[in-house]
Write a protein that holds these residues in place. Sequence first.
Motif, PDB file in Angstrom:
ATOM      1  N   LEU A 164      22.951  11.942  21.464  1.00 42.01           N
ATOM      2  CA  LEU A 164      23.956  11.494  22.159  1.00 42.01           C
ATOM      3  C   LEU A 164      24.521  11.204  20.805  1.00 42.01           C
ATOM      4  O   LEU A 164      24.047  10.585  20.014  1.00 42.01           O
ATOM      5  CB  LEU A 164      23.767  11.405  23.347  1.00 42.01           C
ATOM      6  CG  LEU A 164      23.092  11.449  24.788  1.00 42.01           C
ATOM      7  CD1 LEU A 164      23.247  10.328  25.134  1.00 42.01           C
ATOM      8  CD2 LEU A 164      24.198  12.528  25.078  1.00 42.01           C
ATOM      9  N   LEU A 165      25.863  11.314  21.054  1.00 46.19           N
ATOM     10  CA  LEU A 165      27.393  10.690  20.003  1.00 46.19           C
ATOM     11  C   LEU A 165      27.049   9.561  19.933  1.00 46.19           C
ATOM     12  O   LEU A 165      27.801   8.659  19.001  1.00 46.19           O
ATOM     13  CB  LEU A 165      28.475  11.348  20.052  1.00 46.19           C
ATOM     14  CG  LEU A 165      28.345  12.615  19.845  1.00 46.19           C
ATOM     15  CD1 LEU A 165      29.476  13.808  20.152  1.00 46.19           C
ATOM     16  CD2 LEU A 165      28.147  12.912  17.874  1.00 46.19           C
ATOM     17  N   SER A 166      27.244   8.722  21.432  1.00 41.39           N
ATOM     18  CA  SER A 166      27.049   7.508  21.642  1.00 41.39           C
ATOM     19  C   SER A 166      25.516   6.349  20.841  1.00 41.39           C
ATOM     20  O   SER A 166      26.712   5.621  19.948  1.00 41.39           O
ATOM     21  CB  SER A 166      26.873   7.545  23.436  1.00 41.39           C
ATOM     22  OG  SER A 166      26.031   7.510  23.211  1.00 41.39           O
ATOM     23  N   VAL A 167      24.816   7.207  20.514  1.00 38.54           N
ATOM     24  CA  VAL A 167      24.193   6.606  19.666  1.00 38.54           C
ATOM     25  C   VAL A 167      24.154   6.772  18.853  1.00 38.54           C
ATOM     26  O   VAL A 167      24.065   6.576  17.530  1.00 38.54           O
ATOM     27  CB  VAL A 167      22.552   7.666  20.021  1.00 38.54           C
ATOM     28  CG1 VAL A 167      21.016   6.710  19.370  1.00 38.54           C
ATOM     29  CG2 VAL A 167      22.307   7.899  21.554  1.00 38.54           C
ATOM     30  N   THR A 168      24.342   7.801  18.161  1.00 38.09           N
ATOM     31  CA  THR A 168      24.476   8.689  16.222  1.00 38.09           C
ATOM     32  C   THR A 168      25.556   7.191  16.513  1.00 38.09           C
ATOM     33  O   THR A 168      26.057   6.809  14.651  1.00 38.09           O
ATOM     34  CB  THR A 168      24.601  10.168  16.501  1.00 38.09           C
ATOM     35  OG1 THR A 168      26.198  10.223  16.800  1.00 38.09           O
ATOM     36  CG2 THR A 168      23.425  10.590  16.652  1.00 38.09           C
ATOM     37  N   THR A 169      27.114   7.285  16.953  1.00 37.73           N
ATOM     38  CA  THR A 169      28.250   6.803  16.479  1.00 37.73           C
ATOM     39  C   THR A 169      27.396   5.363  16.218  1.00 37.73           C
ATOM     40  O   THR A 169      28.107   4.328  15.422  1.00 37.73           O
ATOM     41  CB  THR A 169      29.425   6.627  17.291  1.00 37.73           C
ATOM     42  OG1 THR A 169      29.071   8.385  17.716  1.00 37.73           O
ATOM     43  CG2 THR A 169      30.322   5.634  17.592  1.00 37.73           C
ATOM     44  N   GLN A 170      27.014   4.392  16.789  1.00 38.26           N
ATOM     45  CA  GLN A 170      26.348   3.117  16.647  1.00 38.26           C
ATOM     46  C   GLN A 170      25.134   2.782  15.129  1.00 38.26           C
ATOM     47  O   GLN A 170      25.886   1.879  14.193  1.00 38.26           O
ATOM     48  CB  GLN A 170      25.498   2.524  17.827  1.00 38.26           C
ATOM     49  CG  GLN A 170      26.263   2.806  18.618  1.00 38.26           C
ATOM     50  CD  GLN A 170      27.114   1.518  19.198  1.00 38.26           C
ATOM     51  OE1 GLN A 170      27.411   0.779  18.059  1.00 38.26           O
ATOM     52  NE2 GLN A 170      28.450   1.788  19.705  1.00 38.26           N
ATOM     53  N   ILE A 171      24.573   4.267  15.219  1.00 33.64           N
ATOM     54  CA  ILE A 171      23.371   4.603  13.856  1.00 33.64           C
ATOM     55  C   ILE A 171      24.548   3.858  12.492  1.00 33.64           C
ATOM     56  O   ILE A 171      24.028   3.729  11.778  1.00 33.64           O
ATOM     57  CB  ILE A 171      22.895   5.134  14.113  1.00 33.64           C
ATOM     58  CG1 ILE A 171      21.567   5.728  14.828  1.00 33.64           C
ATOM     59  CG2 ILE A 171      22.393   5.904  12.451  1.00 33.64           C
ATOM     60  CD1 ILE A 171      21.264   6.799  15.564  1.00 33.64           C
ATOM     61  N   GLU A 172      25.831   5.027  12.415  1.00 33.55           N
ATOM     62  CA  GLU A 172      26.865   5.427  11.084  1.00 33.55           C
ATOM     63  C   GLU A 172      27.224   4.084  11.334  1.00 33.55           C
ATOM     64  O   GLU A 172      27.705   3.741  10.378  1.00 33.55           O
ATOM     65  CB  GLU A 172      27.280   6.415  11.658  1.00 33.55           C
ATOM     66  CG  GLU A 172      27.174   7.595  11.947  1.00 33.55           C
ATOM     67  CD  GLU A 172      27.885   8.691  12.145  1.00 33.55           C
ATOM     68  OE1 GLU A 172      28.531   8.142  12.937  1.00 33.55           O
ATOM     69  OE2 GLU A 172      27.639   9.888  12.688  1.00 33.55           O
ATOM     70  N   LYS A 173      27.592   3.248  12.639  1.00 34.41           N
ATOM     71  CA  LYS A 173      28.466   2.399  12.657  1.00 34.41           C
ATOM     72  C   LYS A 173      27.948   1.219  11.733  1.00 34.41           C
ATOM     73  O   LYS A 173      27.818   0.375  10.981  1.00 34.41           O
ATOM     74  CB  LYS A 173      28.906   1.211  13.935  1.00 34.41           C
ATOM     75  CG  LYS A 173      30.172   2.087  14.208  1.00 34.41           C
ATOM     76  CD  LYS A 173      30.998   1.675  15.733  1.00 34.41           C
ATOM     77  CE  LYS A 173      31.789   2.287  16.248  1.00 34.41           C
ATOM     78  NZ  LYS A 173      32.728   1.628  17.267  1.00 34.41           N
ATOM     79  N   GLN A 174      26.161   1.015  12.001  1.00 29.26           N
ATOM     80  CA  GLN A 174      25.482  -0.192  11.809  1.00 29.26           C
ATOM     81  C   GLN A 174      25.260  -0.396   9.833  1.00 29.26           C
ATOM     82  O   GLN A 174      25.139  -0.867   9.355  1.00 29.26           O
ATOM     83  CB  GLN A 174      23.900   0.290  13.317  1.00 29.26           C
ATOM     84  CG  GLN A 174      23.993  -0.733  13.641  1.00 29.26           C
ATOM     85  CD  GLN A 174      22.515  -0.750  14.455  1.00 29.26           C
ATOM     86  OE1 GLN A 174      22.796   0.211  15.894  1.00 29.26           O
ATOM     87  NE2 GLN A 174      21.552  -1.252  14.374  1.00 29.26           N
ATOM     88  N   ARG A 175      25.127   1.407  10.144  1.00 31.04           N
ATOM     89  CA  ARG A 175      24.600   1.541   8.498  1.00 31.04           C
ATOM     90  C   ARG A 175      25.901   1.166   7.538  1.00 31.04           C
ATOM     91  O   ARG A 175      26.177   0.333   6.154  1.00 31.04           O
ATOM     92  CB  ARG A 175      24.398   3.584   8.002  1.00 31.04           C
ATOM     93  CG  ARG A 175      22.905   3.445   8.582  1.00 31.04           C
ATOM     94  CD  ARG A 175      22.780   5.055   8.433  1.00 31.04           C
ATOM     95  NE  ARG A 175      21.254   5.266   9.037  1.00 31.04           N
ATOM     96  CZ  ARG A 175      20.788   6.139   9.211  1.00 31.04           C
ATOM     97  NH1 ARG A 175      21.724   7.935   8.798  1.00 31.04           N
ATOM     98  NH2 ARG A 175      19.280   6.375  10.243  1.00 31.04           N
ATOM     99  N   GLU A 176      27.476   1.213   7.555  1.00 29.83           N
ATOM    100  CA  GLU A 176      28.177   0.480   7.258  1.00 29.83           C
ATOM    101  C   GLU A 176      28.026  -0.446   7.045  1.00 29.83           C
ATOM    102  O   GLU A 176      29.009  -1.249   6.335  1.00 29.83           O
ATOM    103  CB  GLU A 176      29.797   1.523   7.852  1.00 29.83           C
ATOM    104  CG  GLU A 176      29.763   2.663   7.568  1.00 29.83           C
ATOM    105  CD  GLU A 176      31.049   3.803   9.120  1.00 29.83           C
ATOM    106  OE1 GLU A 176      31.407   2.561   9.453  1.00 29.83           O
ATOM    107  OE2 GLU A 176      30.943   4.364   9.131  1.00 29.83           O
ATOM    108  N   ASN A 177      28.091  -1.141   8.051  1.00 22.63           N
ATOM    109  CA  ASN A 177      28.302  -2.644   8.413  1.00 22.63           C
ATOM    110  C   ASN A 177      26.792  -3.148   6.966  1.00 22.63           C
ATOM    111  O   ASN A 177      26.567  -4.515   6.786  1.00 22.63           O
ATOM    112  CB  ASN A 177      27.798  -3.170   9.627  1.00 22.63           C
ATOM    113  CG  ASN A 177      29.585  -2.749  10.394  1.00 22.63           C
ATOM    114  OD1 ASN A 177      30.139  -2.653   9.297  1.00 22.63           O
ATOM    115  ND2 ASN A 177      29.247  -2.502  11.876  1.00 22.63           N
ATOM    116  N   ALA A 178      25.480  -2.566   6.994  1.00 20.69           N
ATOM    117  CA  ALA A 178      24.845  -2.927   6.338  1.00 20.69           C
ATOM    118  C   ALA A 178      24.583  -3.723   4.728  1.00 20.69           C
ATOM    119  O   ALA A 178      25.583  -2.569   4.440  1.00 20.69           O
ATOM    120  CB  ALA A 178      23.841  -2.458   6.496  1.00 20.69           C
TER     121      ALA A 178
END
Length: 178
Positions: A164-178
Amino acid sequence: MPKKKFFTAAALTVPFALMLTGCNVTELTQDNYDKSASKSASTSEQGVAEGLLPNWVPAGGTEVKLEQRTTGSERLMVMNYSGALPTEQCTPLSSTGAPTAKELSAAYATDQRSRGWEVSDVATSPTLEADWWPQDAHQATTQLCGRWWVHQDGGKLYAFAPDLLSVTTQIEKQRENA
């Protein structure tokens, strides 16, 4: 009085211990969606029997590899296989790599895990990675088997199950903030 001293000592000790270990307290309170696990099976029959693979996966596959999101529905799968896909469970796309909303909706409705998903709420590309997964392999999709985007190339069967986009969006945010 002893309870107050114990509480005070604990209140001071825990943050100090976290500091020493290098843990970030905010990381402890945030969900981590970017987690996955690698699995394998010698044969596709073994993978289906163990619940690792969906029932549409044909018999006769070998060296099965699966990367699965442990916090969602996304999967990548490859196996050695050059036979036909089951026509009763897999539907050819009208255009390679570009399933239509109608094709996706019909396919998702046949899969227990994605039944009820709105096509607009589902990712169309993987966030998972594996050294055996070709970059942009989802763009070579020729068939939908339930929620799985599938294609065959060079004696291998490749399959991607989106999240779901709700999960992939969170993953992308986490990767940006890592």
